[in-house]
Design a protein around this motif. Sequence first.
Motif, short mmCIF file in Angstrom:
data_model
loop_
_atom_site.label_atom_id
_atom_site.label_comp_id
_atom_site.label_asym_id
_atom_site.label_seq_id
_atom_site.Cartn_x
_atom_site.Cartn_y
_atom_site.Cartn_z
N GLY A 36 0.81 -1.21 0.00
CA GLY A 36 0.00 0.00 0.00
C GLY A 36 0.84 1.26 0.00
N VAL A 37 0.21 2.36 0.35
CA VAL A 37 0.86 3.67 0.38
C VAL A 37 0.56 4.36 1.70
CG1 VAL A 37 0.69 3.96 -2.13
CG2 VAL A 37 -1.12 4.87 -0.68
N LEU A 38 1.39 5.33 2.06
CA LEU A 38 1.13 6.19 3.22
C LEU A 38 0.81 7.56 2.67
CD1 LEU A 38 1.01 6.46 6.29
CD2 LEU A 38 3.43 7.12 6.23
N LEU A 39 -0.47 7.96 2.82
CA LEU A 39 -0.91 9.26 2.33
C LEU A 39 -0.47 10.35 3.31
CD1 LEU A 39 -4.52 8.39 1.17
CD2 LEU A 39 -2.54 8.80 -0.27
N ALA A 40 0.08 11.42 2.78
CA ALA A 40 0.57 12.53 3.60
C ALA A 40 -0.57 13.32 4.21
CB ALA A 40 1.45 13.45 2.77
N GLN A 41 -0.40 13.69 5.46
CA GLN A 41 -1.37 14.53 6.17
C GLN A 41 -1.51 15.88 5.47
OE1 GLN A 41 -0.07 15.36 10.16
NE2 GLN A 41 -1.62 16.91 10.49
N GLY A 42 -2.70 16.46 5.61
CA GLY A 42 -2.91 17.83 5.15
C GLY A 42 -3.50 17.97 3.76
N ASN A 43 -3.94 16.87 3.16
CA ASN A 43 -4.54 16.94 1.82
C ASN A 43 -6.05 16.75 1.86
OD1 ASN A 43 -2.18 17.23 -0.08
ND2 ASN A 43 -1.51 15.52 1.18
N GLY A 44 -6.65 16.87 3.04
CA GLY A 44 -8.10 16.72 3.16
C GLY A 44 -8.55 15.32 2.81
N VAL A 45 -9.79 15.21 2.34
CA VAL A 45 -10.31 13.91 1.92
C VAL A 45 -9.83 13.67 0.49
CG1 VAL A 45 -12.36 12.54 1.45
CG2 VAL A 45 -12.31 14.06 3.44
N ASP A 80 -7.61 3.56 -4.18
CA ASP A 80 -8.79 2.71 -4.36
C ASP A 80 -9.91 2.92 -3.35
OD1 ASP A 80 -8.06 1.26 -2.08
OD2 ASP A 80 -8.33 -0.66 -3.04
N ASN A 81 -9.76 3.82 -2.40
CA ASN A 81 -10.84 4.16 -1.46
C ASN A 81 -10.65 5.59 -0.97
OD1 ASN A 81 -12.67 1.88 -1.00
ND2 ASN A 81 -10.81 0.81 -0.38
N ASP A 82 -11.76 6.26 -0.64
CA ASP A 82 -11.67 7.59 -0.05
C ASP A 82 -10.90 7.50 1.26
OD1 ASP A 82 -15.10 8.65 -0.78
OD2 ASP A 82 -13.41 8.28 -2.10
N LYS A 83 -10.01 8.49 1.49
CA LYS A 83 -9.25 8.55 2.75
C LYS A 83 -9.18 9.99 3.21
CE LYS A 83 -8.10 4.21 3.17
NZ LYS A 83 -8.48 3.41 4.31
N ASP A 84 -9.33 10.20 4.53
CA ASP A 84 -9.27 11.54 5.11
C ASP A 84 -7.88 11.77 5.69
OD1 ASP A 84 -9.62 13.96 6.35
OD2 ASP A 84 -11.37 13.35 7.52
N THR A 85 -7.12 12.67 5.07
CA THR A 85 -5.77 12.98 5.52
C THR A 85 -5.70 14.31 6.26
OG1 THR A 85 -5.16 14.14 3.49
CG2 THR A 85 -4.83 11.75 3.51
N THR A 86 -6.85 14.83 6.65
CA THR A 86 -6.90 16.15 7.27
C THR A 86 -5.99 16.25 8.49
OG1 THR A 86 -9.17 16.43 6.50
CG2 THR A 86 -8.43 17.90 8.26
N ASP A 87 -6.06 15.27 9.40
CA ASP A 87 -5.36 15.37 10.68
C ASP A 87 -4.15 14.47 10.83
OD1 ASP A 87 -7.25 17.25 11.60
OD2 ASP A 87 -8.61 15.64 12.19
N GLU A 88 -3.98 13.49 9.93
CA GLU A 88 -2.87 12.55 10.12
C GLU A 88 -2.53 11.84 8.81
OE1 GLU A 88 -4.09 9.55 12.90
OE2 GLU A 88 -5.90 9.09 11.78
N ASP A 89 -1.31 11.30 8.78
CA ASP A 89 -0.93 10.41 7.68
C ASP A 89 -1.80 9.17 7.82
OD1 ASP A 89 1.12 12.20 7.12
OD2 ASP A 89 2.67 10.99 8.07
N ILE A 90 -2.15 8.56 6.70
CA ILE A 90 -3.01 7.38 6.77
C ILE A 90 -2.63 6.39 5.68
CG2 ILE A 90 -4.83 8.42 5.36
CD1 ILE A 90 -6.84 6.95 7.28
N GLY A 91 -2.62 5.12 6.05
CA GLY A 91 -2.31 4.07 5.10
C GLY A 91 -3.49 3.81 4.17
#
Length: 122
Positions: A36-45, A80-91
């Motif tokens: 997978g990937v680690l999405l950077a914080q601060g890019n919203g949904v 492949d799925n919506d992810k919320d990066t507003t407050d934290e990095d997320i896998g």
Amino acid sequence: MQRLNYGGKPGPGPIYTQEFKEVLASTELQAKLPGGVLLAQGNGVVAKGTVLGKVTATGKYKPYSSSAVDGSQSAVCILDNDKDTTDEDIGASAWIAGIFDTSKLTGLDAAAKTALKLCYFV
């Protein structure tokens, strides 16, 4: 809204609706980025179907932009799925190969199509 008594037990919760967005044009010939990937914080949904680039300095992913200069100007994969990066990095998981409906993708341009060598766009 009327509350019903369920004998002290939890009852049905709130009802939510969700729009299903399918970006794959076919379920054949698809592959995801191992680990997978680690999405950077601060890019919203970040929406499913967003083309992602990898930031060179951090190794984290964010939405691809051909005008960026941090590494994310090179398309690498498709979320492949919506992810919320507003407050934290997320896998998250992301495709590196597949047959995609171009009208359902975000950030796809000619340069991204060229970079995503294992992806077909219809």
